[in-house]
Design a protein around this motif. Structure first.
Motif, PDB file in Angstrom:
ATOM      1  N   ASP A   1      -8.807 -29.226 -30.820  1.00 15.10           N
ATOM      2  CA  ASP A   1      -8.531 -29.079 -29.389  1.00 15.10           C
ATOM      3  C   ASP A   1      -9.324 -27.928 -28.779  1.00 15.10           C
ATOM      4  O   ASP A   1      -8.798 -27.099 -28.041  1.00 15.10           O
ATOM      5  CB  ASP A   1      -7.028 -28.873 -29.171  1.00 15.10           C
ATOM      6  N   GLY A   2     -10.595 -27.863 -29.125  1.00 20.31           N
ATOM      7  CA  GLY A   2     -11.480 -26.891 -28.508  1.00 20.31           C
ATOM      8  C   GLY A   2     -11.564 -25.555 -29.204  1.00 20.31           C
ATOM      9  O   GLY A   2     -12.367 -24.701 -28.815  1.00 20.31           O
ATOM     10  N   ALA A   3     -10.732 -25.305 -30.227  1.00 17.91           N
ATOM     11  CA  ALA A   3     -10.756 -24.018 -30.916  1.00 17.91           C
ATOM     12  C   ALA A   3     -12.005 -23.905 -31.783  1.00 17.91           C
ATOM     13  O   ALA A   3     -12.356 -24.837 -32.512  1.00 17.91           O
ATOM     14  CB  ALA A   3      -9.506 -23.863 -31.779  1.00 17.91           C
ATOM     15  N   VAL A   4     -12.686 -22.767 -31.661  1.00 23.75           N
ATOM     16  CA  VAL A   4     -13.860 -22.496 -32.501  1.00 23.75           C
ATOM     17  C   VAL A   4     -13.759 -21.067 -33.013  1.00 23.75           C
ATOM     18  O   VAL A   4     -13.125 -20.228 -32.366  1.00 23.75           O
ATOM     19  CB  VAL A   4     -15.174 -22.705 -31.718  1.00 23.75           C
ATOM     20  N   PRO A   5     -14.362 -20.749 -34.160  1.00 28.86           N
ATOM     21  CA  PRO A   5     -15.115 -21.684 -35.020  1.00 28.86           C
ATOM     22  C   PRO A   5     -14.207 -22.678 -35.714  1.00 28.86           C
ATOM     23  O   PRO A   5     -13.085 -22.341 -36.112  1.00 28.86           O
ATOM     24  CB  PRO A   5     -15.778 -20.751 -36.035  1.00 28.86           C
ATOM     25  N   LEU A   6     -14.701 -23.899 -35.840  1.00 25.75           N
ATOM     26  CA  LEU A   6     -13.981 -24.955 -36.547  1.00 25.75           C
ATOM     27  C   LEU A   6     -14.587 -25.105 -37.938  1.00 25.75           C
ATOM     28  O   LEU A   6     -15.796 -25.288 -38.085  1.00 25.75           O
ATOM     29  CB  LEU A   6     -14.092 -26.271 -35.775  1.00 25.75           C
ATOM     30  N   VAL A   7     -13.747 -25.044 -38.952  1.00 27.39           N
ATOM     31  CA  VAL A   7     -14.169 -25.272 -40.333  1.00 27.39           C
ATOM     32  C   VAL A   7     -13.256 -26.333 -40.928  1.00 27.39           C
ATOM     33  O   VAL A   7     -12.035 -26.155 -40.954  1.00 27.39           O
ATOM     34  CB  VAL A   7     -14.090 -23.987 -41.175  1.00 27.39           C
ATOM     35  N   ALA A   8     -13.838 -27.438 -41.384  1.00 25.12           N
ATOM     36  CA  ALA A   8     -13.064 -28.506 -42.011  1.00 25.12           C
ATOM     37  C   ALA A   8     -13.647 -28.768 -43.396  1.00 25.12           C
ATOM     38  O   ALA A   8     -14.869 -28.757 -43.576  1.00 25.12           O
ATOM     39  CB  ALA A   8     -13.102 -29.778 -41.172  1.00 25.12           C
ATOM     40  N   VAL A   9     -12.771 -29.004 -44.358  1.00 25.61           N
ATOM     41  CA  VAL A   9     -13.202 -29.244 -45.742  1.00 25.61           C
ATOM     42  C   VAL A   9     -12.530 -30.501 -46.250  1.00 25.61           C
ATOM     43  O   VAL A   9     -11.302 -30.623 -46.201  1.00 25.61           O
ATOM     44  CB  VAL A   9     -12.862 -28.057 -46.672  1.00 25.61           C
ATOM     45  N   HIS A  10     -13.333 -31.448 -46.693  1.00 23.19           N
ATOM     46  CA  HIS A  10     -12.842 -32.696 -47.295  1.00 23.19           C
ATOM     47  C   HIS A  10     -13.046 -32.575 -48.805  1.00 23.19           C
ATOM     48  O   HIS A  10     -14.179 -32.596 -49.285  1.00 23.19           O
ATOM     49  CB  HIS A  10     -13.639 -33.872 -46.736  1.00 23.19           C
ATOM     50  N   PRO A  11     -11.963 -32.448 -49.610  1.00 26.21           N
ATOM     51  CA  PRO A  11     -12.141 -32.215 -51.055  1.00 26.21           C
ATOM     52  C   PRO A  11     -12.966 -33.273 -51.761  1.00 26.21           C
ATOM     53  O   PRO A  11     -13.774 -32.955 -52.641  1.00 26.21           O
ATOM     54  CB  PRO A  11     -10.705 -32.181 -51.585  1.00 26.21           C
ATOM     55  N   LEU A  12     -12.798 -34.529 -51.398  1.00 21.34           N
ATOM     56  CA  LEU A  12     -13.550 -35.600 -52.055  1.00 21.34           C
ATOM     57  C   LEU A  12     -14.133 -36.505 -50.990  1.00 21.34           C
ATOM     58  O   LEU A  12     -13.447 -37.338 -50.412  1.00 21.34           O
ATOM     59  CB  LEU A  12     -12.664 -36.412 -52.999  1.00 21.34           C
ATOM     60  N   SER A  13     -15.416 -36.308 -50.720  1.00 17.37           N
ATOM     61  CA  SER A  13     -16.080 -37.049 -49.659  1.00 17.37           C
ATOM     62  C   SER A  13     -17.179 -37.915 -50.254  1.00 17.37           C
ATOM     63  O   SER A  13     -17.042 -38.430 -51.366  1.00 17.37           O
ATOM     64  CB  SER A  13     -16.631 -36.063 -48.622  1.00 17.37           C
TER      65      SER A  13
ATOM     66  N   PHE B   1     -17.638 -29.104 -43.097  1.00 13.79           N
ATOM     67  CA  PHE B   1     -18.149 -29.310 -41.738  1.00 13.79           C
ATOM     68  C   PHE B   1     -17.848 -28.065 -40.923  1.00 13.79           C
ATOM     69  O   PHE B   1     -16.712 -27.581 -40.886  1.00 13.79           O
ATOM     70  CB  PHE B   1     -17.489 -30.532 -41.103  1.00 13.79           C
ATOM     71  N   VAL B   2     -18.888 -27.529 -40.287  1.00 13.75           N
ATOM     72  CA  VAL B   2     -18.755 -26.333 -39.464  1.00 13.75           C
ATOM     73  C   VAL B   2     -19.179 -26.660 -38.041  1.00 13.75           C
ATOM     74  O   VAL B   2     -20.299 -27.138 -37.817  1.00 13.75           O
ATOM     75  CB  VAL B   2     -19.616 -25.179 -40.014  1.00 13.75           C
ATOM     76  N   CYS B   3     -18.286 -26.419 -37.089  1.00 13.14           N
ATOM     77  CA  CYS B   3     -18.593 -26.603 -35.669  1.00 13.14           C
ATOM     78  C   CYS B   3     -18.296 -25.275 -34.970  1.00 13.14           C
ATOM     79  O   CYS B   3     -17.131 -24.854 -34.881  1.00 13.14           O
ATOM     80  CB  CYS B   3     -17.742 -27.726 -35.078  1.00 13.14           C
ATOM     81  N   THR B   4     -19.339 -24.627 -34.494  1.00 23.76           N
ATOM     82  CA  THR B   4     -19.190 -23.288 -33.916  1.00 23.76           C
ATOM     83  C   THR B   4     -20.393 -23.015 -33.028  1.00 23.76           C
ATOM     84  O   THR B   4     -21.446 -23.654 -33.191  1.00 23.76           O
ATOM     85  CB  THR B   4     -19.099 -22.232 -35.046  1.00 23.76           C
ATOM     86  N   PRO B   5     -20.258 -22.123 -32.064  1.00 22.93           N
ATOM     87  CA  PRO B   5     -21.440 -21.777 -31.266  1.00 22.93           C
ATOM     88  C   PRO B   5     -22.588 -21.358 -32.167  1.00 22.93           C
ATOM     89  O   PRO B   5     -22.425 -20.506 -33.051  1.00 22.93           O
ATOM     90  CB  PRO B   5     -20.943 -20.614 -30.394  1.00 22.93           C
ATOM     91  N   ASP B   6     -23.748 -21.962 -31.943  1.00 22.23           N
ATOM     92  CA  ASP B   6     -24.895 -21.703 -32.813  1.00 22.23           C
ATOM     93  C   ASP B   6     -25.386 -20.275 -32.624  1.00 22.23           C
ATOM     94  O   ASP B   6     -25.334 -19.721 -31.521  1.00 22.23           O
ATOM     95  CB  ASP B   6     -26.021 -22.681 -32.485  1.00 22.23           C
ATOM     96  N   ARG B   7     -25.819 -19.681 -33.736  1.00 22.92           N
ATOM     97  CA  ARG B   7     -26.385 -18.341 -33.672  1.00 22.92           C
ATOM     98  C   ARG B   7     -27.319 -18.175 -34.864  1.00 22.92           C
ATOM     99  O   ARG B   7     -27.165 -18.829 -35.905  1.00 22.92           O
ATOM    100  CB  ARG B   7     -25.296 -17.275 -33.685  1.00 22.92           C
ATOM    101  N   ASP B   8     -28.297 -17.312 -34.691  1.00 19.68           N
ATOM    102  CA  ASP B   8     -29.205 -17.032 -35.794  1.00 19.68           C
ATOM    103  C   ASP B   8     -28.427 -16.380 -36.933  1.00 19.68           C
ATOM    104  O   ASP B   8     -27.555 -15.538 -36.711  1.00 19.68           O
ATOM    105  CB  ASP B   8     -30.331 -16.102 -35.331  1.00 19.68           C
TER     106      ASP B   8
ATOM    107  N   GLU C   1      -8.787 -22.754 -49.616  1.00 17.59           N
ATOM    108  CA  GLU C   1      -9.282 -21.385 -49.712  1.00 17.59           C
ATOM    109  C   GLU C   1     -10.630 -21.254 -49.023  1.00 17.59           C
ATOM    110  O   GLU C   1     -10.880 -20.281 -48.290  1.00 17.59           O
ATOM    111  CB  GLU C   1      -9.401 -20.972 -51.182  1.00 17.59           C
ATOM    112  N   LEU C   2     -11.519 -22.217 -49.248  1.00 20.43           N
ATOM    113  CA  LEU C   2     -12.831 -22.199 -48.609  1.00 20.43           C
ATOM    114  C   LEU C   2     -12.680 -22.239 -47.090  1.00 20.43           C
ATOM    115  O   LEU C   2     -13.339 -21.483 -46.366  1.00 20.43           O
ATOM    116  CB  LEU C   2     -13.666 -23.379 -49.097  1.00 20.43           C
ATOM    117  N   GLN C   3     -11.822 -23.117 -46.611  1.00 19.98           N
ATOM    118  CA  GLN C   3     -11.633 -23.257 -45.164  1.00 19.98           C
ATOM    119  C   GLN C   3     -11.175 -21.935 -44.538  1.00 19.98           C
ATOM    120  O   GLN C   3     -11.711 -21.494 -43.518  1.00 19.98           O
ATOM    121  CB  GLN C   3     -10.611 -24.378 -44.898  1.00 19.98           C
TER     122      GLN C   3
END
Length: 870
Positions: A673-685, A693-700, A752-754
């Motif tokens: 719902d718009g919260a960033v940074p978004l970090v999602a982890v699928h154990p078995l993909s 999967f990382v969705c966050t404002p891009d930065r160097d 833990e990673l997330q």
């Protein structure tokens, strides 16, 4: 004979005498080391050291105990056999009848003195009853007594010990043989049941010196044969086999002597730490880049150990046969007969008269359930005939015809090929195979010698025919079942690495060998070409899958153009899987399984007659989005919300990700719902991996931060896809495996990673990679990195080949960040100690790297990755 006095009227060894004894032992060791460097025989030197130490031990005994009744000192183990290598333990047994306290104190003083003057003493003090009871319970204790040799003390105790060893009630032949074989199997299991480990054990590994000791022990207990010459007299060996064993033993003893000197301790493993120095010490020199001196040195070991292991197994079978009741003679075809569980030739001269029978007896064994081997006489005659016929077997039409009949049996032929190799017959029929016998490759990727690897590849191919393998290799089993000519694949497996070590491209050289042999074999021309093609291209599928983006239809179609047809595709897939598993069991995982299966499936589709060119981009995007939308609607998401999220997705998301990935990423964004940074982890993909999967404002520096966290949590990155949205959001995907197990991770590890990555991304400062030292193995395989740049459309591709080490990817990411380089795509491949990584890069304006940035990046990477920085 008069009894010796019971008293112990001795005061021990003075400080001055101890100093003199230490000096004496040091002088002896230095003189022997010099003699070894000058080329003296290791066995002779080991006996000289044994004699010198025996005199010193006897002297200390007399000083501490004197002439005493009812007590004697015996050398046991290798010392009992009269051999002491430079740093070997001095194993001693004190046999004492009811020793009183004064005598026990004198024994303690004796052993303490031996330690004090520099001898590594292993000792035991037992009375005859204890000695007999222990020997009765433990075959290893009984075996140690077989080699016992009195050094000092009451001579009558020698008879007491002999009475224990010669007691027929202790370990009768059948029980002793069973105990020795059980010990052998347990010992070999500790070394992966092969003599071909990268760091083999000269003493206890398969084919090591312990195997030769065991043959002598069995010969002594079972056949009253004290040495190899006696075993020839008893018909357990022939003179040629005796010669092979003696030559192999001489090699192993020479290597062991040199290893002790190099290590300065009783090291029995040919560790990487010593291999190069030992090769130089023993005079091996580099021939060329693909036949190093260290590889020649190790080939000498592997050849000797293989010969010892092969003959050790066969002689053990002869002992078993010797103890078996003779079975009823049952005819097997016209040429052979079965005695119980063993086969023999009816005509003793059959193998000399008709060489093709050498192959035919192995075929006959396939058709006889319950047969465990050949009779001792038949094994001997197989060896003799193979030696006499020699290279002529490779051109004998009848032999080749029989060999082809064997190969056409398919999977069952593999076990026969293994047995033929043990008897030396495979190398006689395939002389090129004999050249790679014992050939190692000095790296951490190839954990077996070339011949051992080849035979393991064949066994892996045979597994595809086993219904029990369906669960693990469903696709492989399906393809194998459809093969019209399994002999083509078996021949490709035999030849795929047969040209290793010659210099040049082993695939091309092997192709020539395969074509020549298959033509002599009488294979149809089309099958000859198929074998040659598979040998030439046996690395194509693995390199394409691991180094290129197989989600790109252009990559798949280029691969399909080389493969040409579905039958070759299936055979190449099977050979590739078998080759990877046969190179090192640690290389195979669910990720590579799915990666190769995806390339196979995509290529099979591309080879359909109605599919000539990649479909247009628009159609591929529509196909992916429609499937993903259907998945999301089934989960209860509104179509309008999905379309709103997708408006920010670049087109490459739908071109490079599967619909299931798109649906999972979209659901994660909607649920956040718009919260960033978004970090999602699928154990078995996808492809048996864990997906991040990382969705966050891009930065160097974002890629550097993510990889640093992954490194700290011990994740291996298999693939990274770095995308940016039109509104400046990073949409980054990483496919991961646990660094230790090389498997997808648990739900707990994923959580833990997330959490850790979420916290790290919320901070403005980047995360530095953890600092971990290289493993002992990695330190011995350092290489200067090879880095190259190539134009790739609106990006620059960087290819990096170098030495793996802890935190490497995170360190590379930090360098790229600090030099103003953005990462858009990464494919990570690790082969033992070697990494081959590929990155799609731009500068901070999303333009290809100009020459100046390339040079700065190159210098920074070399400084960070070079051997000097290890």
């Amino acid at each position: 004979m008069p009894r010796l006095p019971v008293a112990v009227p001795r005061s021990g060894v003075s400080t001055e005498a101890r100093r003199a004894l230490r000096q004496l032992l040091g002088d002896v060791d230095r003189a022997l080391a010099t003699a070894f460097r000058d080329g003296a025989d290791a066995s002779v030197l080991a006996r000289r050291r044994g004699e010198s130490v025996a005199r010193v031990v006897a002297h200390v005994w007399m000083a501490c105990l004197g002439e005493v009744a009812g007590t004697a000192l015996f050398a046991v183990g290798g010392f009992g056999r009269g051999l002491l290598f430079p740093c070997s333990d001095v194993d001693l047994l004190a046999l004492a009848e009811a020793p009183e306290p004064a005598r026990l104190r004198a024994l303690e003083q004796c052993f303490a003195t031996l330690w004090d003057i520099g001898l590594k003493v292993g000792h035991a003090v037992r009375d005859p009853a204890q000695c007999r009871a222990l020997a009765a319970r433990d075959a290893s204790v009984f075996t140690s007594l077989l080699d016992a040799r009195r050094l000092a003390g009451d001579p009558e105790m020698e008879g007491v010990l002999r009475a224990i060893v010669d007691d027929p009630a202790l370990w009768p032949p059948r029980e002793y043989l069973a105990a020795r074989l059980a010990e052998r199997n347990a010992r070999h299991a500790r070394y992966d049941d092969t003599a071909y480990n990268l760091e083999p054990n000269l003493k206890d590994g398969p084919g090591g010196l312990r195997t030769l000791d065991s043959l002598r022990w069995m010969g002594r207990r079972l056949a009253h044969a004290n040495d190899l010459a006696d075993m020839v007299t008893e018909g357990l060996l022939d003179p040629a086999e005796q010669s092979v064993l003696e030559e192999s033993e001489a090699t192993l003893r020479r290597y062991r002597y040199a290893l002790h000197l190099e290590a300065g301790r009783a090291e029995e493993r040919l560790l990487f730490d010593y291999q190069r120095a030992l090769a130089e010490r023993l005079g091996f020199e580099d021939e060329h880049a693909k036949n190093l001196g260290v590889e020649q040195f190790m080939q000498g070991y592997y050849r000797a150990a293989s010969q010892v292991e092969r003959l050790g197994v066969q002689v053990a079978e002869r002992f078993e046969e010797m103890l078996e009741a003779p079975g009823e003679a049952l005819p097997v075809g016209e040429a052979f007969v079965r005695y119980g569980t063993r086969l023999a030739a009816i005509d003793p001269q059959l193998f000399m008269r008709r060489p093709a029978a050498l192959v035919e007896i192995f075929i006959a064994r396939l058709d006889q359930p319950g047969v465990v081997g050949f009779t001792a006489d038949s094994m001997r005659r197989i060896h003799q005939a193979t030696a006499v016929h020699g290279d002529a077997l490779a051109d004998d039409r009848e032999v080749l015809a029989a060999f082809l009949r064997l190969l056409r049996r398919g999977a069952p032929a593999v076990e026969a090929l293994w047995r033929m190799n043990r008897h030396g017959l495979l190398a006689a029929i395939l002389p090129a195979f004999g050249k790679v016998f014992g050939r190692m490759q000095y790296d951490l990727f190839h954990v077996y010698t070339v011949d051992e690897h080849t035979l393991r590849v064949l066994r892996n191919l045979a597994r595809f025919a086993d219904p029990a393998a369906q669960r693990e290799f469903a696709l492989g089993c399906e393809i194998w079942a459809s093969l019209p000519t399994p002999e083509v694949l078996l021949l490709a497996g035999l030849f795929h690495d047969i040209a290793k070590g010659r210099g040049g491209d082993h695939s091309l050289l092997g192709e020539e060998d395969a074509r020549a042999f298959c033509s002599r074999l009488g294979l149809p021309p089309a099958d000859v070409e198929r074998v040659a093609w598979l040998v030439r291209h046996h690395l194509l599928m693995s390199t394409t899958a691991q180094r290129q983006d197989i989600t790109d239809p252009d990559v798949v179609h280029r691969f399909a153009e080389v493969v040409d047809n579905r039958e070759q595709l299936g055979q190449l897939y099977l050979l590739t899987v078998a080759d990877i598993i046969g190179t090192s069991p640690r290389l195979w995982n669910g990720w590579k399984d799915r990666l190769l299966a995806d390339l196979y499936t995509g290529t099979r589709y591309a080879l359909r007659s109605d599919v000539q060119l990649p479909r247009d981009i628009g159609q591929r995007v529509r196909d992916c989005s429609e499937y993903a939308l259907a998945l999301l609607l089934d989960q209860g998401f509104a179509e309008a919300d999905v379309i709103r999220v997708w408006a920010d997705f670049p087109q490459l998301s739908f071109l490079r990700h599967r619909p299931e990935q798109i649906a999972w990423q979209t659901a994660a964004i909607l649920q956040a719902d718009g919260a960033v940074p978004l970090v999602a982890v699928h154990p078995l993909s996808v492809r048996g991996s864990t997906e991040l999967f990382v969705c966050t404002p891009d930065r160097d520096g974002l890629f550097a931060t993510v990889t640093a966290v992954l490194d700290r949590l011990r994740f291996s990155v298999m693939e990274a896809r770095i995308l940016s949205s039109s509104t400046g959001m990073a949409l980054d995907t990483f496919l991961l495996l646990d660094a230790d197990s090389q498997q997808p991770v648990s739900a707990a590890r994923a959580q833990e990673l997330q959490q850790r990555l979420q916290r790290a991304l919320a901070q403005s400062a980047g995360v530095q990679p953890s600092k971990r030292g290289m493993s002992r193995h990695q330190k011995h395989f350092q290489m200067t990195p090879r880095i190259s740049f190539h134009a790739a459309g609106d990006r620059t591709q960087l290819a990096l080949v170098g030495t793996d080490r802890p935190g490497l990817l995170a360190a590379v990411a930090q360098v790229m960040s600090s030099t103003g380089v953005r990462v858009h795509d990464a494919r990570i491949a690790t082969f033992g100690e070697r990494v081959e990584d590929f990155f799609q890069l731009t500068d901070r304006h999303d333009e290809p790297l100009d020459a100046g940035i390339q040079q700065r990046l190159l210098q920074a990477l070399l400084e960070r990755m070079g051997p000097a920085s290890a």
